[in-house]
Motif scaffolding. Structure first.
Motif, PDB file in Angstrom:
ATOM      1  N   THR A 291       0.837  -1.191   0.000  1.00  0.00           N
ATOM      2  CA  THR A 291       0.000   0.000   0.000  1.00  0.00           C
ATOM      3  C   THR A 291       0.870   1.239   0.000  1.00  0.00           C
ATOM      4  OG1 THR A 291      -0.052   0.135   2.423  1.00  0.00           O
ATOM      5  CG2 THR A 291      -1.774  -1.182   1.350  1.00  0.00           C
ATOM      6  N   VAL A 292       0.259   2.361  -0.339  1.00  0.00           N
ATOM      7  CA  VAL A 292       0.867   3.653  -0.038  1.00  0.00           C
ATOM      8  C   VAL A 292       0.322   4.035   1.333  1.00  0.00           C
ATOM      9  CG1 VAL A 292       1.032   6.086  -0.671  1.00  0.00           C
ATOM     10  CG2 VAL A 292       1.038   4.329  -2.450  1.00  0.00           C
ATOM     11  N   THR A 293       1.183   4.117   2.316  1.00  0.00           N
ATOM     12  CA  THR A 293       0.778   4.340   3.700  1.00  0.00           C
ATOM     13  C   THR A 293       1.135   5.754   4.121  1.00  0.00           C
ATOM     14  OG1 THR A 293       1.058   1.995   4.257  1.00  0.00           O
ATOM     15  CG2 THR A 293       1.082   3.559   6.085  1.00  0.00           C
ATOM     16  N   VAL A 294       0.216   6.394   4.832  1.00  0.00           N
ATOM     17  CA  VAL A 294       0.453   7.763   5.274  1.00  0.00           C
ATOM     18  C   VAL A 294       0.200   7.861   6.768  1.00  0.00           C
ATOM     19  CG1 VAL A 294      -1.899   8.443   4.628  1.00  0.00           C
ATOM     20  CG2 VAL A 294      -0.167  10.202   4.938  1.00  0.00           C
ATOM     21  N   GLY A 295       1.115   8.543   7.473  1.00  0.00           N
ATOM     22  CA  GLY A 295       0.943   8.808   8.893  1.00  0.00           C
ATOM     23  C   GLY A 295       0.032  10.002   9.080  1.00  0.00           C
ATOM     24  N   LEU A 296      -0.996   9.830   9.888  1.00  0.00           N
ATOM     25  CA  LEU A 296      -2.043  10.845  10.024  1.00  0.00           C
ATOM     26  C   LEU A 296      -2.177  11.255  11.483  1.00  0.00           C
ATOM     27  CD1 LEU A 296      -4.269  12.211   8.227  1.00  0.00           C
ATOM     28  CD2 LEU A 296      -5.808  10.426   9.070  1.00  0.00           C
ATOM     29  N   ASP A 297      -2.203  12.588  11.728  1.00  0.00           N
ATOM     30  CA  ASP A 297      -2.436  13.063  13.094  1.00  0.00           C
ATOM     31  C   ASP A 297      -3.431  14.225  13.157  1.00  0.00           C
ATOM     32  OD1 ASP A 297      -1.033  15.239  12.144  1.00  0.00           O
ATOM     33  OD2 ASP A 297       0.728  14.930  13.411  1.00  0.00           O
ATOM     34  N   GLY A 298      -4.083  14.532  12.045  1.00  0.00           N
ATOM     35  CA  GLY A 298      -5.076  15.593  12.033  1.00  0.00           C
ATOM     36  C   GLY A 298      -4.529  16.977  11.751  1.00  0.00           C
ATOM     37  N   SER A 299      -3.216  17.118  11.681  1.00  0.00           N
ATOM     38  CA  SER A 299      -2.604  18.420  11.428  1.00  0.00           C
ATOM     39  C   SER A 299      -2.693  18.781   9.950  1.00  0.00           C
ATOM     40  CB  SER A 299      -1.137  18.405  11.862  1.00  0.00           C
ATOM     41  OG  SER A 299      -0.408  17.475  11.071  1.00  0.00           O
ATOM     42  N   ALA A 300      -2.445  20.066   9.657  1.00  0.00           N
ATOM     43  CA  ALA A 300      -2.475  20.516   8.263  1.00  0.00           C
ATOM     44  C   ALA A 300      -1.439  19.779   7.422  1.00  0.00           C
ATOM     45  CB  ALA A 300      -2.248  22.023   8.198  1.00  0.00           C
ATOM     46  N   GLU A 301      -0.274  19.524   8.015  1.00  0.00           N
ATOM     47  CA  GLU A 301       0.778  18.856   7.242  1.00  0.00           C
ATOM     48  C   GLU A 301       0.421  17.400   6.961  1.00  0.00           C
ATOM     49  OE1 GLU A 301       2.430  19.569  11.498  1.00  0.00           O
ATOM     50  OE2 GLU A 301       1.293  20.671   9.980  1.00  0.00           O
ATOM     51  N   SER A 302      -0.230  16.732   7.914  1.00  0.00           N
ATOM     52  CA  SER A 302      -0.595  15.339   7.648  1.00  0.00           C
ATOM     53  C   SER A 302      -1.748  15.248   6.656  1.00  0.00           C
ATOM     54  CB  SER A 302      -0.935  14.605   8.949  1.00  0.00           C
ATOM     55  OG  SER A 302      -2.207  14.944   9.439  1.00  0.00           O
ATOM     56  N   ARG A 303      -2.630  16.253   6.641  1.00  0.00           N
ATOM     57  CA  ARG A 303      -3.699  16.261   5.630  1.00  0.00           C
ATOM     58  C   ARG A 303      -3.111  16.461   4.230  1.00  0.00           C
ATOM     59  NH1 ARG A 303      -6.317  19.341   9.683  1.00  0.00           N
ATOM     60  NH2 ARG A 303      -5.898  21.298   8.551  1.00  0.00           N
ATOM     61  N   ALA A 304      -2.109  17.350   4.128  1.00  0.00           N
ATOM     62  CA  ALA A 304      -1.434  17.529   2.838  1.00  0.00           C
ATOM     63  C   ALA A 304      -0.732  16.245   2.419  1.00  0.00           C
ATOM     64  CB  ALA A 304      -0.435  18.685   2.925  1.00  0.00           C
ATOM     65  N   ALA A 305      -0.123  15.553   3.389  1.00  0.00           N
ATOM     66  CA  ALA A 305       0.538  14.280   3.086  1.00  0.00           C
ATOM     67  C   ALA A 305      -0.463  13.240   2.608  1.00  0.00           C
ATOM     68  CB  ALA A 305       1.275  13.771   4.328  1.00  0.00           C
ATOM     69  N   ALA A 306      -1.658  13.219   3.235  1.00  0.00           N
ATOM     70  CA  ALA A 306      -2.679  12.258   2.828  1.00  0.00           C
ATOM     71  C   ALA A 306      -3.158  12.522   1.403  1.00  0.00           C
ATOM     72  CB  ALA A 306      -3.859  12.302   3.806  1.00  0.00           C
ATOM     73  N   GLU A 307      -3.316  13.794   1.042  1.00  0.00           N
ATOM     74  CA  GLU A 307      -3.741  14.119  -0.323  1.00  0.00           C
ATOM     75  C   GLU A 307      -2.662  13.737  -1.329  1.00  0.00           C
ATOM     76  OE1 GLU A 307      -6.552  15.125  -1.629  1.00  0.00           O
ATOM     77  OE2 GLU A 307      -7.579  15.133   0.289  1.00  0.00           O
ATOM     78  N   TRP A 308      -1.401  14.033  -1.006  1.00  0.00           N
ATOM     79  CA  TRP A 308      -0.305  13.652  -1.899  1.00  0.00           C
ATOM     80  C   TRP A 308      -0.263  12.130  -2.044  1.00  0.00           C
ATOM     81  CZ3 TRP A 308       3.886  10.551  -2.250  1.00  0.00           C
ATOM     82  CH2 TRP A 308       4.810  10.826  -3.257  1.00  0.00           C
ATOM     83  N   ALA A 309      -0.413  11.432  -0.910  1.00  0.00           N
ATOM     84  CA  ALA A 309      -0.370   9.966  -0.935  1.00  0.00           C
ATOM     85  C   ALA A 309      -1.505   9.395  -1.782  1.00  0.00           C
ATOM     86  CB  ALA A 309      -0.435   9.422   0.492  1.00  0.00           C
ATOM     87  N   ALA A 310      -2.679  10.027  -1.730  1.00  0.00           N
ATOM     88  CA  ALA A 310      -3.802   9.567  -2.548  1.00  0.00           C
ATOM     89  C   ALA A 310      -3.483   9.713  -4.033  1.00  0.00           C
ATOM     90  CB  ALA A 310      -5.060  10.354  -2.192  1.00  0.00           C
ATOM     91  N   ARG A 311      -2.886  10.848  -4.394  1.00  0.00           N
ATOM     92  CA  ARG A 311      -2.528  11.046  -5.806  1.00  0.00           C
ATOM     93  C   ARG A 311      -1.471  10.037  -6.236  1.00  0.00           C
ATOM     94  NH1 ARG A 311      -2.530  16.458  -3.853  1.00  0.00           N
ATOM     95  NH2 ARG A 311      -0.254  16.659  -4.058  1.00  0.00           N
TER      96      ARG A 311
END
Length: 301
Positions: free
Chosen positions: A4-24
């Motif tokens: 999988t493409v795995t993303v660390g998430l903590d609710g912060s703005a930076e982790s949300r940006a990471a989640a969007e990049w990871a989705a792409r």
């Protein structure tokens, strides 16, 4: 087992940006996306405090990944998105989660008013110990940032991708690192810009004035070595548009400069089995802290 493409998430703005990049990136790779939220247990007396009670823990462990996953599914229809809640020291848990991932994506705060990253202790520990590539995405990163300006001068994700930049040390041109960069450029349909910064050995430079003939000879040697290191990869990716650069000077500085026009910067981390433990090299450390584009750190022997 499918990676999988795995993303660390903590609710912060930076982790949300990471989640969007990871989705792409998951869509480019044709892989599922996994959102991992890590809850670090607190001592029992603190857990009873009003701000750290059961409701707060439930919010962090359930609501944030659920809402983030729902948002990503809406913006990326058809993408397979799963969530997972884990408990323990974040750096250890995330490094372990990376073992079964194609790559791990983390967010980093961007210093106010200045492009680039601010990579914290957790991120540095993860990248120093992870066995798989780790990508850092700064807060505020948008899809359009990775693309060229459209003909009207407007940032647009519909425009072609900016080049992928690879920082390469020709003393140890690892196949895994080079292959990662070529593949990243290929799936983006963009060019690969390979940057090898170099300085002369101490016995050439110490106490001596600049000798242009010597410097030109050294530059030619470095350029030839870079071409030879990339030759088999040009043959493997015959459609790839590759540019080679061997600028004189500090490698980290040249890569940071190149990041301003990049969709992704790829650097390596040499795995060292030493008693003092894993570490991040000086060039990678500089790029992580100052790049204006997402940075992929690829571990290699």
């Amino acid at each position: 087992m499918t990676r999988t493409v795995t993303v660390g998430l903590d609710g912060s703005a930076e982790s949300r940006a990471a989640a969007e990049w990871a989705a792409r990136e998951a869509r480019l790779l044709g892989l599922p996306l996994k959102l991992v939220q890590v809850w670090e247990p607190v001592p029992a007396p603190m857990a009873q405090a009003p701000l750290l009670g059961a409701e707060t823990q439930q919010y962090w462990t359930e609501r944030i990944p659920r809402e983030t996953g729902e948002g990503i599914r809406l913006r990326h229809p058809g993408l397979d998105v799963t969530t997972e809640q884990l408990s323990g020291p974040p750096a250890d848990v995330l490094a372990s989660a990376a073992k079964d991932a194609e790559l791990l994506v983390l967010g980093s705060r961007g210093p106010g008013g200045v492009g680039g990253f601010m990579v914290g202790s957790v991120g540095l520990s993860v990248v120093a110990h992870a066995d798989r590539p780790v990508v850092f995405v700064r807060a505020g990163e948008q899809a359009a940032d990775e693309h060229a300006i459209d003909p009207l001068g407007i940032p647009s994700a519909a425009a072609p991708f900016r080049p992928v930049v690879l920082g390469l040390d020709i003393e140890s041109p690892d196949d895994e690192l080079i292959g990662f960069a070529f593949a990243a450029a290929a799936r983006r349909g963009t060019s690969l810009r390979v940057v090898h910064g170099w300085n002369p050995a101490a016995y050439y430079a110490y106490g001596l004035p600049v000798d242009l003939e010597v410097q030109e000879a050294l530059a030619q040697r470095e350029s030839t070595a870079l071409t030879e290191a990339l030759r088999p990869w040009r043959e493997k990716f015959p459609e790839a548009e590759v540019t080679e650069e061997c600028p004189y000077g500090t490698p980290g500085n040249h890569l940071v400069d190149a990041s301003r026009e990049a969709s992704l910067v790829v650097v390596g981390r040499r795995v060292r089995r030493v008693p003092l433990g894993a570490r991040v090299g000086s060039v990678t450390h500089a790029v992580l802290h100052h790049s204006t584009a997402p940075v992929a750190v690829v571990p290699h022997d």
